[in-house]
Design an enzyme around this catalytic site. Structure first.
Site, PDB file in Angstrom:
ATOM      1  N   ASP A 274     -71.888 -41.143 -19.780  1.00  0.00           N
ATOM      2  CA  ASP A 274     -71.946 -41.702 -21.116  1.00  0.00           C
ATOM      3  C   ASP A 274     -72.560 -40.915 -22.808  1.00  0.00           C
ATOM      4  O   ASP A 274     -73.536 -39.597 -22.724  1.00  0.00           O
ATOM      5  CB  ASP A 274     -73.364 -42.504 -20.922  1.00  0.00           C
ATOM      6  CG  ASP A 274     -73.004 -43.636 -21.646  1.00  0.00           C
ATOM      7  OD1 ASP A 274     -72.083 -43.785 -22.610  1.00  0.00           O
ATOM      8  OD2 ASP A 274     -74.242 -44.765 -21.335  1.00  0.00           O
TER       9      ASP A 274
ATOM     10  N   ASN B 220     -63.669 -50.694 -17.935  1.00  0.00           N
ATOM     11  CA  ASN B 220     -62.966 -50.082 -18.790  1.00  0.00           C
ATOM     12  C   ASN B 220     -62.082 -50.411 -19.354  1.00  0.00           C
ATOM     13  O   ASN B 220     -61.372 -49.972 -20.468  1.00  0.00           O
ATOM     14  CB  ASN B 220     -63.607 -48.481 -18.832  1.00  0.00           C
ATOM     15  CG  ASN B 220     -64.842 -47.564 -18.832  1.00  0.00           C
ATOM     16  OD1 ASN B 220     -65.519 -46.650 -18.018  1.00  0.00           O
ATOM     17  ND2 ASN B 220     -65.245 -48.423 -19.671  1.00  0.00           N
TER      18      ASN B 220
HETATM   19  C1  FPP Z   1     -68.391 -43.158 -21.371  1.00  0.00           C
HETATM   20  O1  FPP Z   1     -68.899 -42.629 -22.964  1.00  0.00           O
HETATM   21  C2  FPP Z   1     -67.140 -42.231 -21.659  1.00  0.00           C
HETATM   22  C3  FPP Z   1     -66.253 -43.367 -20.067  1.00  0.00           C
HETATM   23  C4  FPP Z   1     -66.100 -44.532 -20.344  1.00  0.00           C
HETATM   24  C5  FPP Z   1     -65.318 -41.845 -20.400  1.00  0.00           C
HETATM   25  C6  FPP Z   1     -65.419 -40.725 -19.886  1.00  0.00           C
HETATM   26  C7  FPP Z   1     -64.427 -39.697 -20.139  1.00  0.00           C
HETATM   27  C8  FPP Z   1     -64.520 -38.711 -19.679  1.00  0.00           C
HETATM   28  C9  FPP Z   1     -65.544 -37.846 -20.591  1.00  0.00           C
HETATM   29  C10 FPP Z   1     -63.462 -38.035 -20.413  1.00  0.00           C
HETATM   30  C11 FPP Z   1     -62.623 -37.901 -19.401  1.00  0.00           C
HETATM   31  C12 FPP Z   1     -62.395 -37.644 -17.896  1.00  0.00           C
HETATM   32  C13 FPP Z   1     -61.635 -36.797 -17.404  1.00  0.00           C
HETATM   33  C14 FPP Z   1     -61.949 -36.568 -15.800  1.00  0.00           C
HETATM   34  C15 FPP Z   1     -60.812 -35.623 -17.872  1.00  0.00           C
HETATM   35  P1  FPP Z   1     -68.462 -43.733 -23.695  1.00  0.00           P
HETATM   36  O2  FPP Z   1     -67.892 -44.145 -24.265  1.00  0.00           O
HETATM   37  O3  FPP Z   1     -69.144 -45.572 -23.474  1.00  0.00           O
HETATM   38  O4  FPP Z   1     -69.683 -43.751 -25.068  1.00  0.00           O
HETATM   39  P2  FPP Z   1     -70.549 -44.454 -25.815  1.00  0.00           P
HETATM   40  O5  FPP Z   1     -71.566 -44.996 -24.422  1.00  0.00           O
HETATM   41  O6  FPP Z   1     -71.534 -43.296 -26.873  1.00  0.00           O
HETATM   42  O7  FPP Z   1     -70.208 -45.683 -26.519  1.00  0.00           O
END
Ligand code: FPP
Length: 249
Positions: free
Chosen positions: A19, A67
């Site tokens: 996250d 998501n």
């Molecule tokens: C949460 O951060 C993260 C995600 C919803 C996606 C995770 C994806 C990756 C790390 C990259 C791609 C994955 C792979 C396996 C190559 P957020 O966007 O909710 O962050 P925030 O809470 O700060 O908005």
């Protein structure tokens, strides 16, 4: 003289809620997708470190069932990053004896992800060094409902008796049954909740929360989490005395 290395009691299976990508980008005045891009670099680093450290399984929450409701452009970029990861890391995964698996509703993934995903799953199926499990279009409640349906179908068809539905058969009906018992869940970015991740499996997992945003999570942070795991007493409902007695047996 051979000096014995201290034996580190490693968790076998660690799961990570990655996250903070969006906040990492926002703090730098960058678009959210830049945060995801950097987050994908962290995935590379942490998979490599986990293998080197000797974890048996690593599950990453890469995309939740929920998501899909994010802006279309962000969903598309996340899918592209996933495809790029699968294509670019193919050699590294195979050379390091890592087996790739997934949990979640794969049918919702776009075709451009299906191809490299299925190819790498098949190519790595015989690998034994570490399981890398990507949670894709995954929800813990959804997974429990799926398992319940699977068992109900078996009971309905007569291939299973109702009295045989128990903790073990339920665990075996879950998609995670091919993974070792979940020992630890790590969540980055300071949020302290499970967000529909591995709800059944985390029943006795140690939880570790860090303020660090996922793009800045490092091997050293992973090691700090593992260190914290070592210092914990896992009682599984028993008393401290019982746990200590069992350890000496
Ligand atoms: C949460 O951060 C993260 C995600 C919803 C996606 C995770 C994806 C990756 C790390 C990259 C791609 C994955 C792979 C396996 C190559 P957020 O966007 O909710 O962050 P925030 O809470 O700060 O908005």
């Amino acid at each position: 003289m051979v000096i014995a290395e201290p034996v580190m009691q490693l968790p076998r299976h660690v799961a990570i809620i990655m996250d903070g990508n969006g906040r990492w980008a926002k703090r730098r005045g960058l678009p959210r997708i830049e945060g995801h891009r950097r987050g994908a670099d962290t995935v590379r680093e942490i998979v490599r470190s986990s293998r080197e450290i000797g974890l048996k399984a690593l599950t990453l929450y890469a995309f939740s069932s929920q998501n899909w409701s994010r802006p279309m452009a962000e969903v598309h970029t996340l899918m592209e990053l996933l495809r790029d990861y699968l294509v670019n890391e193919r050699t590294e995964i195979l050379e390091n004896n890592i087996r790739l698996t997934t949990i979640g509703d794969e049918s919702r993934l776009p075709d451009f992800v299906h191809g490299p995903l299925n190819e790498l799953k098949t190519a790595s199926a015989g690998n034994t060094g570490m399981i890398l499990c990507l949670a894709l279009s995954y929800g813990g409640r959804e997974a429990i409902v799926d398992a319940a349906k699977r068992l109900a179908e078996q009971v309905q068809s007569g291939s299973m008796r109702l009295q045989d539905v128990n903790l073990l058969s339920f665990s075996e009906a879950l998609a995670t049954s091919m993974l070792p018992e979940l020992d630890m869940v790590i969540r980055t970015s300071g949020e302290e909740r499970l967000s529909n991740f591995l709800l059944w499996e985390s029943a006795y997992a140690e939880l570790y929360f860090t303020e660090t945003l996922w793009p800045e999570f490092t091997r050293a942070e992973l090691q700090a989490a593992l260190q914290s795991f070592q210092g914990r007493e896992r009682r599984f409902g028993l008393t401290s005395e019982q746990v200590r007695l069992r350890a000496t047996k």
